[in-house]
Enzyme design. Structure first.
Site, mmCIF file in Angstrom:
data_model
loop_
_atom_site.group_PDB
_atom_site.id
_atom_site.type_symbol
_atom_site.label_atom_id
_atom_site.label_comp_id
_atom_site.label_asym_id
_atom_site.label_seq_id
_atom_site.Cartn_x
_atom_site.Cartn_y
_atom_site.Cartn_z
ATOM 1 N N HIS A 109 28.631 33.610 26.589
ATOM 2 C CA HIS A 109 28.114 33.974 25.261
ATOM 3 C C HIS A 109 29.149 33.731 24.160
ATOM 4 O O HIS A 109 28.977 34.183 23.033
ATOM 5 C CB HIS A 109 27.667 35.438 25.247
ATOM 6 C CG HIS A 109 26.592 35.725 24.245
ATOM 7 N ND1 HIS A 109 25.279 35.344 24.419
ATOM 8 C CD2 HIS A 109 26.628 36.338 23.045
ATOM 9 C CE1 HIS A 109 24.572 35.720 23.379
ATOM 10 N NE2 HIS A 109 25.362 36.318 22.527
ATOM 11 N N ASP A 180 25.105 45.171 20.785
ATOM 12 C CA ASP A 180 23.704 45.050 20.356
ATOM 13 C C ASP A 180 22.858 44.334 21.400
ATOM 14 O O ASP A 180 21.666 44.602 21.529
ATOM 15 C CB ASP A 180 23.621 44.276 19.038
ATOM 16 C CG ASP A 180 24.107 45.095 17.851
ATOM 17 O OD1 ASP A 180 24.114 46.333 17.942
ATOM 18 O OD2 ASP A 180 24.485 44.494 16.828
ATOM 19 N N GLU A 297 24.529 51.103 11.519
ATOM 20 C CA GLU A 297 24.764 49.688 11.247
ATOM 21 C C GLU A 297 24.195 49.359 9.871
ATOM 22 O O GLU A 297 23.676 50.218 9.166
ATOM 23 C CB GLU A 297 24.134 48.781 12.329
ATOM 24 C CG GLU A 297 24.951 48.691 13.595
ATOM 25 C CD GLU A 297 24.591 47.485 14.464
ATOM 26 O OE1 GLU A 297 23.872 46.576 13.981
ATOM 27 O OE2 GLU A 297 25.033 47.449 15.628
#
Length: 538
Positions: A109, A180, A297
């Site tokens: 990732h 997340d 957030e």
């Protein structure tokens, strides 16, 4: 007369098949070994048997990552059957006349080739997980002299956080700090920090680790913690893979909530938005007998981007028109996103507590949105967006991301120079743009992760998706943002950093650089591990 046991005809047939297969295998081995680069020629048979150098292996996921920008082809891909195999591989490199580079690749990732190993060996940690070869996920409890009695999960570095969530929930427990997106490996996020909206209260994921098993750049398997082999422990956490490969992490657990009150509020004024965020993250314990929020957030809404994005579909369709009207009027809106967990015991009071915590906030009247969802649905909120993009062929595209940490004292300058200037002028940003604060005292400064030197700092993430033909536009914008910060004296730190020069890395780590270099010489003296970070091999 003594009876004689003669082998049956079936025995001879099976023996012939076995010999034929052995000859075939030896033939293939000899062919593969004949073209093996000099760097790998010294590996023992046990390691060699788990190396693949065919084009399918080399041109597959080992040479790519989520960013779809960098591409580095390794010499070979290693498919370990145990942690000991990984140790043998690294030891073969360490002892060789010419060491070869080694990179552990989980989900890949990274966005700039950080998990690649050009001219080296990529360790396939995803395959390691899929074969069930590692530690797995085991839940237990123990007493630690520094924290007392606690529940924990012993988790293989190759495991996915989504699987950690489901495994621990079976015991009514869960980790406190998340990212997340949950389809990332434990070893991958712990090598960076692991941040999300919970970080202000519970710290990054690296702050929740109690113990590690690590294979160093010498091929040594070492168990470490803040009390034992502490230099390695603190170095590896946030260490960008430079000191060892994580094969096990002991992660602290807490009782898991059942459900989540999930709220979004819209702002037109950045000063009010940040002031409210900072007020909310200051409550990390109790206020008027009320426990603070579990998640804070924020993000931007702009005219060129969708109201709902792949990170979550939140705003009701019926309200899209009036939200778009606000965006058109103000050009940029700021979305404050908060969550409060609850269970059966706290269910009756959660609405009242949320009302007290959010009282007096300066959002645009009438633009308050609330959902009540399960804990798993909240934590796994990005997954549905991912699956939708995959079905449309829009997931495996270039992702020229830029993630920054910015001191609180300079966030207003960043807003005026970047959000309201560069971003609006270029008019190409359609992906999510995150902006939310964290408390420095929730980070352990002994760990390698580098953050701004202020009590409160912000993370800003430009999570761009692009076509294969226009990703350089976003890359140019990223460079302009960084250049603006440098010219304006904004002391940014990159998260998931991507630097090209030793000077940039020295500036990134600041006062930690000397310790970082000393740890590299101690635990990976031949500079074998994680070459894709380009720290010691520019």
């Amino acid at each position: 007369m003594v009876a004689e046991n003669h082998p049956s005809p079936t025995y001879f047939i099976l023996l012939l098949i076995t010999i034929t297969r052995l000859i075939s295998t030896v033939g293939k081995t000899s062919q593969w070994k004949a073209v093996l680069p000099a760097e790998l020629a010294g590996v023992d048979e046990d390691v060699f048997d788990k190396l693949r150098g065919d084009s399918e292996a080399l041109q597959g996921r080992a040479s790519k990552d989520y960013g779809n920008i960098a591409r580095e082809v390794p010499l070979a891909v290693f498919h370990p059957a145990s942690a000991q195999d990984i140790a043998r591989l690294i030891k073969a490199s360490y002892r060789g006349a010419v060491p070869f580079k080694v990179a552990a690749r989980g989900q890949g990732h990274s966005t700039r080739g950080q998990a690649m190993a050009r001219g080296g060996v990529v360790v396939d940690m995803a395959g390691f997980r899929e074969r069930g070869s590692g530690v797995g996920i085991r839940v237990g409890n123990t007493v630690d002299p520094s924290v007392g009695y606690f529940h924990y999960a012993d988790v293989g570095g190759e495991q996915l956080w989504i699987d950690v969530l489901h495994a621990t929930l079976e015991h009514g427990l869960a980790p406190l700090s998340w990212t997340d997106y949950l389809y990332l490996t434990v070893g991958g996020t712990l090598s960076n920090a692991g941040i999300s909206g919970q970080t202000f209260r519970y710290g990054p994921q690296i702050s929740t680790v109690r113990e590690l098993d690590v294979i160093t750049g010498k091929g040594e398997s070492v168990t470490c913690s803040s009390q034992t082999n502490s230099e390695l422990f603190h170095g590896v956490l946030g260490g960008l893979g430079q000191f060892g490969i994580i094969t096990r992490a002991r992660i602290a657990l807490a009782p898991a909530p059942k459900r989540v009150k999930w709220v979004r509020l819209l702002y037109s004024d950045f000063s009010a938005f940040t002031k409210d965020q900072e007020q909310l993250i200051s409550i990390t314990g109790r206020k008027q007998n009320i426990i603070g929020l579990d998640y804070v957030e924020g993000s931007l809404l702009m005219h060129q981007g969708p109201i709902n994005n792949w990170r979550s579909s939140f705003f009701p369709l019926a309200d899209h028109g009036r939200i778009i009207s606000q965006v058109t009027q103000h050009r940029v809106l700021y979305c404050l996103e908060v969550a409060k967990y609850y269970d059966g015991q706290s269910e009756n009071n959660v609405d009242k507590e949320l009302q007290v915590l959010l009282h007096g906030l300066s959002y645009i009247p009438g633009f308050y949105y609330e959902k009540d969802v399960s804990y798993v649905e909240f934590l796994n909120r990005v997954r549905s967006g991912e699956l939708k993009l995959q079905s449309q062929g829009l997931w495996d595209v270039p992702h020229p991301w830029l993630n920054l940490f910015i001191p609180k004292s300079q966030i207003m300058d960043f807003d005026s120079g970047v959000f309201k200037n560069i971003i609006l002028k270029r008019n190409i940003t359609t992906g999510p743009v995150l902006v939310y604060p964290m408390n420095r005292n929730k980070w352990d400064n002994r760990m390698s992760a580098s953050i701004p030197d202020e009590d409160i700092f912000y993370t800003v993430g430009f999570l761009h998706s692009s076509g294969f033909d226009n990703w350089k536009e976003y890359d140019t914008q990223n460079k302009e943002i960084v250049q603006f910060c440098n010219d304006a004296g904004i002391k940014i730190k990159q998260y998931l950093p991507h630097y090209r020069t030793q000077e940039d890395w020295t500036n990134h780590f600041g006062p930690k650089w000397r310790t970082f270099v000393e740890r590299k010489h101690q635990f990976d003296p031949r500079m074998i591990l994680s070459p894709g970070q380009r720290i010691f091999n520019n």
